[in-house]
Every structure is written in structure tokens, then in C-alpha cells.
Design a protein around this motif. Structure first.
Motif, PDB file in Angstrom:
ATOM      1  N   TYR A 106      -4.239 -19.079   2.378  1.00 62.37           N
ATOM      2  CA  TYR A 106      -4.471 -18.401   2.982  1.00 62.37           C
ATOM      3  C   TYR A 106      -3.965 -17.272   2.621  1.00 62.37           C
ATOM      4  CZ  TYR A 106      -5.839 -15.302   6.444  1.00 62.37           C
ATOM      5  OH  TYR A 106      -5.977 -14.361   7.859  1.00 62.37           O
ATOM      6  N   ILE A 107      -2.591 -17.353   2.348  1.00 62.75           N
ATOM      7  CA  ILE A 107      -1.564 -16.359   2.937  1.00 62.75           C
ATOM      8  C   ILE A 107      -2.057 -15.336   1.123  1.00 62.75           C
ATOM      9  CG2 ILE A 107       1.142 -16.092   2.358  1.00 62.75           C
ATOM     10  CD1 ILE A 107       1.293 -17.874   4.312  1.00 62.75           C
ATOM     11  N   HIS A 108      -2.222 -16.733   0.497  1.00 67.55           N
ATOM     12  CA  HIS A 108      -1.798 -16.629  -1.473  1.00 67.55           C
ATOM     13  C   HIS A 108      -3.437 -15.642  -2.023  1.00 67.55           C
ATOM     14  CE1 HIS A 108       1.542 -17.175  -2.793  1.00 67.55           C
ATOM     15  NE2 HIS A 108       1.421 -18.432  -2.531  1.00 67.55           N
ATOM     16  N   LEU A 109      -4.613 -15.579  -1.168  1.00 61.76           N
ATOM     17  CA  LEU A 109      -5.891 -15.582  -1.157  1.00 61.76           C
ATOM     18  C   LEU A 109      -5.677 -14.112  -0.099  1.00 61.76           C
ATOM     19  CD1 LEU A 109      -8.691 -16.582  -2.445  1.00 61.76           C
ATOM     20  CD2 LEU A 109      -9.135 -17.166  -0.390  1.00 61.76           C
ATOM     21  N   ASN A 110      -5.155 -13.776   0.216  1.00 58.35           N
ATOM     22  CA  ASN A 110      -5.419 -13.024   0.647  1.00 58.35           C
ATOM     23  C   ASN A 110      -3.999 -11.493   0.817  1.00 58.35           C
ATOM     24  OD1 ASN A 110      -8.334 -12.801   3.436  1.00 58.35           O
ATOM     25  ND2 ASN A 110      -7.138 -14.997   3.432  1.00 58.35           N
ATOM     26  N   LYS A 111      -3.472 -12.221   0.066  1.00 61.94           N
ATOM     27  CA  LYS A 111      -2.038 -11.078  -0.499  1.00 61.94           C
ATOM     28  C   LYS A 111      -1.591 -10.367   0.636  1.00 61.94           C
ATOM     29  CE  LYS A 111      -5.048  -9.841  -4.556  1.00 61.94           C
ATOM     30  NZ  LYS A 111      -5.190  -8.897  -5.501  1.00 61.94           N
ATOM     31  N   CYS A 112      -1.354 -11.999   1.911  1.00 62.25           N
ATOM     32  CA  CYS A 112      -0.042 -11.105   2.786  1.00 62.25           C
ATOM     33  C   CYS A 112       1.220 -11.944   2.969  1.00 62.25           C
ATOM     34  CB  CYS A 112      -1.040 -11.816   4.207  1.00 62.25           C
ATOM     35  SG  CYS A 112      -1.847 -13.343   4.514  1.00 62.25           S
TER      36      CYS A 112
END
Length: 224
Positions: A181-187
Motif C-alpha cells: 500500500y505504501i509504495h503503491l500510494n507513494k506515502c
């Protein structure tokens, strides 16, 4: 017919093919419910309408929900700061399909038949496969580990299934899901900052992800 009667009539017509799939109808057809084979999960299709309906406009919003009895118990026992109703996943059918919006359908007049058929087709094509995936816990965990909550090419990832992954998966699997989720949403930077603030007992601001970031931090999930 009154707008309310049209809405209820549509709910019951939409229900027909799903009753054959093991769902049961309640609340005048507004909710369709099926229990998983292991008796733990409840799969729901439910319909919302509007208080502003008129004879020319009767809206219907189809949504799905998956909840777990044992997850609800675990969340409550552990005093985890997320939903306490055992929620595993929920979404509007529009966000599970190419529609990609919180869409309503009009049931008034000539739109009725078209709308009912469209909703049935969407639920069968995009909602039922998600329910079927969760019928096998290990299959669902393996899928979420690799793909997050991207259950098809149209569905956006979310952290809604994090309590489910922490309860039933291995820590590494929950961690992989979290980082997907973190990498997909660049957060990543935003979440790293939140972790740093949590270490100092400061208030974090992560919007809708706040409770899940706190949960990940408390469960010592690493941000990679």
C-alpha cells in the motif's frame, strides 16, 4: 407507486439471482447476507437510497461488506483502535468496476429495468469473486500479501484488511501488505514521519489511514 415502493421492488428483483447463490434477504430486500462455509465471515450486499427521491428520481446505491465474528472478538479483546465490528472489507460497487465512482442508479420510469439489470451484472461480475476469494482464508491472505486490496484491475488498494491480516496471517505477510500500500500510494515519507511522531507520543495526521498507521506501528510493522 411511491418512490419507497419502487426502491423496495428493485431491491427484491436484484436479490433473485443472489438468493440462488445462497444469500438470504432481510430488511425488505435492502440487505442480502451469506455466511461463509467456516461460519466466521458474513458477506453482505446492501442498498442505500435517498431521502430526496421523487416520482421522477429514485436512487439506489449498491455496496458490499465482509465482516468476521472472530476478528470482531479479537479487536475488542486487544482494545485495538480500529472498527470494532469485525470489518474485513467494504466498498461501493462503482469502485470495484470500470465505473470508478460512487455512482447511483435511477429506478424511476424507463430507467428501472436498465438499472436493475446493470446492478445485477456488476455485482455478479465484480462483487461475487471477492466473496468467493474470502471463502478460503489462506487463499485470501496469500492474495492480499501480494496484491493488497486490489482485487481486480479497477479496485484501488486500501489498508482496510490490515486487522484481518494481523489476526490471521504471519507478521511478514501483514508487513508486505502494508508496504504494498505504501509504495503503491507513494506515502512512504508521510508514514515514516508518522512513525517518528508516534515514537515521541505526538499526534499524527494521516487522514483516513490514521488508525491503520497507529495499528501498524503498535504491531511493529516495518516500513521498507
Amino acid at each position: 407507486m411511491k418512490p419507497r415502493d419502487i426502491f423496495i421492488k428493485a431491491c427484491n428483483e436484484i436479490a433473485v439471482p443472489f438468493l440462488e447463490k445462497g444469500f438470504k434477504s432481510s430488511k425488505n430486500g435492502q440487505c442480502l447476507k451469506r455466511i461463509s462455509r467456516d461460519k466466521d465471515l458474513t458477506f453482505k450486499i446492501w442498498f442505500r437510497s435517498s431521502v430526496y427521491n421523487t416520482s421522477c428520481s429514485v436512487t439506489i446505491y449498491p455496496l458490499i461488506t465482509i465482516t468476521s465474528k472472530s476478528l470482531k472478538k479479537w479487536v475488542q479483546e486487544e482494545s485495538i483502535n480500529v472498527n470494532n465490528d469485525g470489518l474485513v472489507y467494504h466498498n461501493h460497487i462503482g469502485y470495484l468496476s470500470p465505473i470508478n465512482e460512487y455512482k447511483s442508479w435511477n429506478l424511476a420510469g424507463l430507467s428501472y429495468t436498465i438499472s436493475v439489470k446493470a446492478i445485477i451484472d456488476l455485482l455478479e461480475k465484480y462483487a461475487c469473486p471477492i466473496f468467493d476469494l474470502f471463502e478460503n482464508r489462506q487463499t485470501a491472505i496469500d492474495f492480499i500479501t501480494q496484491h493488497g486490496c486490489c482485487f481486480n484491475q479497477y479496485t484501488k488498494d486500501s489498508l482496510r484488511a490490515l486487522p484481518y491480516m494481523l489476526r490471521y496471517g504471519e507478521k511478514e505477510q501483514a508487513e508486505n501488505y502494508f508496504n504494498h500500500y505504501i509504495h503503491l500510494n507513494k506515502c512512504r515519507n508521510r508514514f515514516l514521519k508518522a512513525y517518528s511522531q508516534l515514537e515521541k507520543n505526538e499526534v499524527i495526521d494521516c487522514g483516513l489511514d490514521k488508525c491503520f498507521v497507529i495499528l501498524a506501528y503498535n504491531q511493529k510493522l516495518e516500513i521498507k
